[in-house]
Design a protein around this motif. Sequence first.
Motif, short mmCIF file in Angstrom:
data_model
loop_
_atom_site.label_atom_id
_atom_site.label_comp_id
_atom_site.label_asym_id
_atom_site.label_seq_id
_atom_site.Cartn_x
_atom_site.Cartn_y
_atom_site.Cartn_z
N ALA A 99 -41.62 60.03 -1.29
CA ALA A 99 -42.10 59.13 -2.34
C ALA A 99 -42.67 57.84 -1.75
O ALA A 99 -43.55 57.22 -2.34
CB ALA A 99 -40.97 58.82 -3.31
N ASN A 100 -42.15 57.43 -0.59
CA ASN A 100 -42.60 56.19 0.03
C ASN A 100 -43.64 56.40 1.12
O ASN A 100 -44.13 55.42 1.70
CB ASN A 100 -41.39 55.45 0.62
N TYR A 101 -43.98 57.65 1.39
CA TYR A 101 -44.92 57.96 2.46
C TYR A 101 -46.35 57.88 1.93
O TYR A 101 -46.69 58.51 0.93
CB TYR A 101 -44.65 59.35 3.01
N HIS A 102 -47.18 57.07 2.58
CA HIS A 102 -48.55 56.87 2.11
C HIS A 102 -49.57 57.74 2.85
O HIS A 102 -50.76 57.61 2.62
CB HIS A 102 -48.93 55.39 2.25
N GLY A 103 -49.09 58.62 3.70
CA GLY A 103 -50.01 59.47 4.46
C GLY A 103 -50.73 60.52 3.63
O GLY A 103 -51.71 61.10 4.10
N PHE A 104 -50.23 60.77 2.42
CA PHE A 104 -50.90 61.74 1.56
C PHE A 104 -52.19 61.19 0.98
O PHE A 104 -53.14 61.92 0.72
CB PHE A 104 -49.97 62.16 0.41
N TRP A 113 -44.84 62.57 -9.20
CA TRP A 113 -43.57 62.66 -9.90
C TRP A 113 -42.47 63.04 -8.92
O TRP A 113 -42.74 63.74 -7.93
CB TRP A 113 -43.60 63.71 -11.01
N ILE A 114 -41.26 62.61 -9.21
CA ILE A 114 -40.11 63.05 -8.43
C ILE A 114 -38.95 63.32 -9.40
O ILE A 114 -38.72 62.53 -10.32
CB ILE A 114 -39.72 62.02 -7.34
N PHE A 115 -38.28 64.43 -9.19
CA PHE A 115 -37.23 64.88 -10.11
C PHE A 115 -35.92 65.09 -9.36
O PHE A 115 -35.91 65.42 -8.18
CB PHE A 115 -37.63 66.22 -10.75
N ASP A 116 -34.82 64.94 -10.10
CA ASP A 116 -33.51 65.24 -9.54
C ASP A 116 -32.54 65.54 -10.68
O ASP A 116 -32.79 65.16 -11.83
CB ASP A 116 -33.00 64.06 -8.70
N SER A 117 -31.45 66.22 -10.31
CA SER A 117 -30.43 66.55 -11.31
C SER A 117 -29.26 65.57 -11.27
O SER A 117 -28.41 65.58 -12.16
CB SER A 117 -29.91 67.97 -11.08
N ASP A 118 -29.21 64.73 -10.24
CA ASP A 118 -28.12 63.77 -10.08
C ASP A 118 -28.33 62.59 -11.03
O ASP A 118 -29.29 61.83 -10.89
CB ASP A 118 -28.09 63.29 -8.63
N GLU A 128 -43.47 53.84 -5.79
CA GLU A 128 -44.11 53.53 -7.07
C GLU A 128 -43.63 54.45 -8.18
O GLU A 128 -44.10 54.36 -9.32
CB GLU A 128 -45.63 53.65 -6.92
N LEU A 129 -42.69 55.35 -7.87
CA LEU A 129 -42.23 56.34 -8.83
C LEU A 129 -40.84 56.03 -9.34
O LEU A 129 -40.06 55.33 -8.68
CB LEU A 129 -42.24 57.73 -8.19
#
Length: 205
Positions: A99-104, A113-118, A128-129
């Motif tokens: 999420a913090n990597y700008h190389g993309f 988007w980023i998802f998790d069940s926790d 930024e997410l």
Amino acid sequence: MTREIPDIVIGRLPIYLRELTRLAEDEGKLNTSSHELGKRLGISSAQIRKDLSHFGEFGKQGTGYHINYLTDQLRDILKLTQEWDVAVVGAGFLGHALANYHGFLHRGFRISWIFDSDTTKIGEQMGELVVQSVDELETVITQNNVKVAVIAVPASYAQEITDRLVTVGVRAILSYAPIHLNVPDGVEISYSDPVIQLQRMTYYL
């Protein structure tokens, strides 16, 4: 056409694209040759010419390749003329890093988007997410017509997440889970497991 070309050839195209970009942006070069590329990449010039010949004629004998032209052609072949929104499933250490990597950015992809069940992670700011509940996965993927996803979950959950992604239309998956995943025809999956890579290299020590 796609299936007639060996996957190993497709896998080398992004390597060529990366090196061409470096030649143009970092060194200001306008032209290169298969010999120069081969020397820089450790790939024979004959192999490079053969790989590119699957898609057409991009250079001239004696003058080589115009870097900007070949770069544009490779981006078109790899369908990088558009920016692909990417969903990440798993907001652990790896998901946080992604999420913090700008190389993309500027290379055809955007982590959107980023998802998790926790429940302790849901709502957390990562770059930024904001981490969303995995319960929202299908809705977000469907509404935004997402085709690319990254899985960064434990092995025990990876197949379930893969199945859910495929069901709602994801067709390209990069998995960091240390397990082989089953996907139907028409879905491309790639794995990134540093332990496997280290184990391969220690054979040569």
